[in-house]
Design a protein around this motif. Sequence first.
Motif, PDB file in Angstrom:
ATOM      1  N   ALA A 191       2.304  -2.166 -11.022  1.00  0.00           N
ATOM      2  CA  ALA A 191       1.228  -3.148 -10.807  1.00  0.00           C
ATOM      3  C   ALA A 191       0.335  -2.599  -9.703  1.00  0.00           C
ATOM      4  CB  ALA A 191       1.812  -4.491 -10.393  1.00  0.00           C
ATOM      5  N   PRO A 244      -4.181   3.819  -4.196  1.00  0.00           N
ATOM      6  CA  PRO A 244      -3.628   5.151  -3.932  1.00  0.00           C
ATOM      7  C   PRO A 244      -2.113   5.227  -4.153  1.00  0.00           C
ATOM      8  CG  PRO A 244      -4.589   4.156  -1.926  1.00  0.00           C
ATOM      9  CD  PRO A 244      -4.951   3.286  -3.074  1.00  0.00           C
ATOM     10  N   LEU A 247      -0.980  -1.044 -14.477  1.00  0.00           N
ATOM     11  CA  LEU A 247      -1.839  -2.205 -14.740  1.00  0.00           C
ATOM     12  C   LEU A 247      -2.672  -2.480 -13.500  1.00  0.00           C
ATOM     13  CD1 LEU A 247       0.889  -4.435 -16.408  1.00  0.00           C
ATOM     14  CD2 LEU A 247      -0.973  -3.213 -17.572  1.00  0.00           C
ATOM     15  N   GLN A 252     -12.158   6.364   0.488  1.00  0.00           N
ATOM     16  CA  GLN A 252     -10.973   5.884  -0.235  1.00  0.00           C
ATOM     17  C   GLN A 252     -11.175   5.834  -1.753  1.00  0.00           C
ATOM     18  OE1 GLN A 252      -8.415   3.069   1.527  1.00  0.00           O
ATOM     19  NE2 GLN A 252      -7.729   2.172  -0.362  1.00  0.00           N
ATOM     20  N   ASP A 292       0.716  -3.467  -5.552  1.00  0.00           N
ATOM     21  CA  ASP A 292      -0.443  -4.337  -5.724  1.00  0.00           C
ATOM     22  C   ASP A 292      -1.001  -4.862  -4.408  1.00  0.00           C
ATOM     23  OD1 ASP A 292       1.978  -5.672  -5.627  1.00  0.00           O
ATOM     24  OD2 ASP A 292       1.393  -7.299  -6.944  1.00  0.00           O
ATOM     25  N   MET A 348       1.310  -9.895  -5.567  1.00  0.00           N
ATOM     26  CA  MET A 348       1.861 -10.930  -6.446  1.00  0.00           C
ATOM     27  C   MET A 348       3.329 -10.622  -6.736  1.00  0.00           C
ATOM     28  SD  MET A 348       1.302 -13.449  -8.534  1.00  0.00           S
ATOM     29  CE  MET A 348      -0.347 -13.660  -9.165  1.00  0.00           C
ATOM     30  N   MET A 370     -16.650  -4.823   9.834  1.00  0.00           N
ATOM     31  CA  MET A 370     -16.903  -3.424   9.511  1.00  0.00           C
ATOM     32  C   MET A 370     -17.911  -3.365   8.376  1.00  0.00           C
ATOM     33  SD  MET A 370     -14.123  -0.769   8.120  1.00  0.00           S
ATOM     34  CE  MET A 370     -14.320   0.954   8.390  1.00  0.00           C
ATOM     35  N   PHE A 405     -11.490  -6.926   8.692  1.00  0.00           N
ATOM     36  CA  PHE A 405     -10.045  -6.716   8.588  1.00  0.00           C
ATOM     37  C   PHE A 405      -9.370  -7.282   9.824  1.00  0.00           C
ATOM     38  CE2 PHE A 405      -9.710  -3.215  11.601  1.00  0.00           C
ATOM     39  CZ  PHE A 405     -10.947  -2.599  11.534  1.00  0.00           C
ATOM     40  N   ALA A 413       6.053  -0.906  -3.006  1.00  0.00           N
ATOM     41  CA  ALA A 413       5.605   0.287  -2.282  1.00  0.00           C
ATOM     42  C   ALA A 413       4.182   0.074  -1.756  1.00  0.00           C
ATOM     43  CB  ALA A 413       5.643   1.513  -3.194  1.00  0.00           C
ATOM     44  N   GLY A 414       3.848   0.798  -0.701  1.00  0.00           N
ATOM     45  CA  GLY A 414       2.500   0.735  -0.132  1.00  0.00           C
ATOM     46  C   GLY A 414       2.256  -0.580   0.591  1.00  0.00           C
ATOM     47  N   GLN A 438      -3.242   4.946   9.209  1.00  0.00           N
ATOM     48  CA  GLN A 438      -1.952   5.348   8.645  1.00  0.00           C
ATOM     49  C   GLN A 438      -1.587   4.667   7.328  1.00  0.00           C
ATOM     50  OE1 GLN A 438       1.021   5.700  12.220  1.00  0.00           O
ATOM     51  NE2 GLN A 438      -0.553   4.244  12.748  1.00  0.00           N
ATOM     52  N   ASN A 477      -1.838   6.621   3.993  1.00  0.00           N
ATOM     53  CA  ASN A 477      -0.901   7.742   4.116  1.00  0.00           C
ATOM     54  C   ASN A 477       0.538   7.273   3.898  1.00  0.00           C
ATOM     55  OD1 ASN A 477      -2.374  10.342   5.414  1.00  0.00           O
ATOM     56  ND2 ASN A 477      -3.379   8.497   6.138  1.00  0.00           N
TER      57      ASN A 477
END
Length: 474
Positions: free
Chosen positions: A7, A11, A30, A98, A151, A156, A176, A256, A274-275, A287, A290
């Motif tokens: 999902a 990156p 997806l 990005q 995601d 979600m 920003m 942000f 993940a992420g 970071q 990365n």
Amino acid sequence: MFDVIIAGCGPTGAMLAAELRLHDVRVLVLEKETEPASFVRIVGLHIRSLELMAMRGLLDRILQHGRRRPAGGFFAAIPKPAPKGLDSAYAYLLGIPQPVIVHLLEEHAIELGAQVRRGCAVAGFEQDDEGVTVELADGEQLRSRYLVGCDGARSMVRKLLGVGFPGEPARTETLMGEMEVGVPQEEIAAKVAETRETHQRFWLRPFGEGVYSVVVPAAGVGDRTEPPTLEDFKQQLRAIAGTDFGVHSPRWMSRFGDATRLAERYRVGRVLLAGDAAHIHPPTGGQGLNLGVQDAFNLGWKLAAQIRGWAPETLLDTYQAERHPVAEDVLDNTRAQMELLSAEPGPQAVRRLLTELMDFDEVNRYLIEKITAIGIRYDFGEGPDLLGRRLRDIDVKQGHLYGLLHRGRGLLLDRTERLTVGGWSDRVDYLADPTAVLDVPCVLLRPDGHVAWIGDDQGDLDDHLSRWFGKPAD
Ligand SMILES: Cc1cc2nc3c(=O)[nH]c(=O)nc-3n(C[C@H](O)[C@H](O)[C@H](O)COP(=O)(O)OP(=O)(O)OC[C@H]3O[C@@H](n4cnc5c(N)ncnc54)[C@H](O)[C@@H]3O)c2cc1C
């Protein structure tokens, strides 16, 4: 039926898809957005991420789209150059938009055979003993053996999984954007330098073609779903710098916060995170991306091994065991950096002290190795310092070590020319190279380039091959 549904095609998701495809895993990504994000946020790829790109043969492609900058000066934006002799062949930072990184990684995943479906939002899922049924926003149902939530911060997948996301809510917010200014460049430079003496969270720098990148603390913590207005920028610039620099014609505007949170678990059964779905923190030190890409690199070969059927029983759980502490450390260093960026007198005094301490090579080196992630050492048990660390790209008989890792397999680098990978040769490559620049006889590298074993004894090597690569083929 897919092996893995991912999902989110940010990156992290794109990198994971590519890593899985190296092992012929059937992957579907997806992505809820029909197009990649249009606003250009320049991110920095730090040394370890550049190394990962080199390990998969992607670095040259990526370098064409970015600008190399010195590796130093990122910890709390303290302007200290990097110490000499950083332990990497890629000791610089690459500034790159990005959306370009996402595009290149997505393209790479597709070239390797991943399917990416845009305009498809994951709305629900259910897992059982054999797999996961994923439901899309339009009601369509898809089936896979595993689901990975890449995601993003408002994941979600994480919410539906019921995984806790403890941490701190945003205390400060930063505006920003990119816009044009109405005063001469010399005037801007002087004012920026003066203001930054007390406000390190303020920044205004040329972006090209008369456009400036503007970063300024917000008045408070607002509604994150509402983009700020030009008037918000003007008001805050006047409050912080005493002038609004005549800003006008914004290209995009965003905000942000500094919310800092870490998922309690990275895996529940057949569903993983993940992420940003697993960790969020302020962008100080650059970071987040990365960290996510490196999560994907750690997870990819392990999940592939699980699907291909050769994974040792505990391999998939080493993903959380290795990556959760890394994220904990990143969260902590961003908390520290946010304090050092405060305009209050106490944090400013600590900042001055740390700035002095960074004149000591060891302090500066320690902080840079942390921010760039080349200092990471996974806990693989007792052993020499190199065990659990990543190996730098070194010269070998065939050229560069990283050039031998493009296929995402393990590698035995044997200076004794006596050992063999035997029944693991379908998963692990072998290179006999007595000339390799190493001060140990042999190293076994995992597909992510971390040192899994050091030694010269075949029996001991076989034990470690089993530990990381499962049973040998008959
Ligand atoms: C101002 C700022 C500057 C930054 N600078 C840096 C920097 O210099 N270096 C750095 O490393 N990091 C930086 N970051 C952080 C970085 O942008 C993030 O950490 C990174 O985008 C995380 O990638 P990701 O793939 O995990 O998540 P995301 O980039 O958020 O991608 C998640 C994807 O999932 C999709 N999605 C969401 N929900 C669903 C759903 N239900 N179904 C399907 N798809 C879904 C989204 O559309 C999105 O495409 C910065 C962040 C900010 C805000």
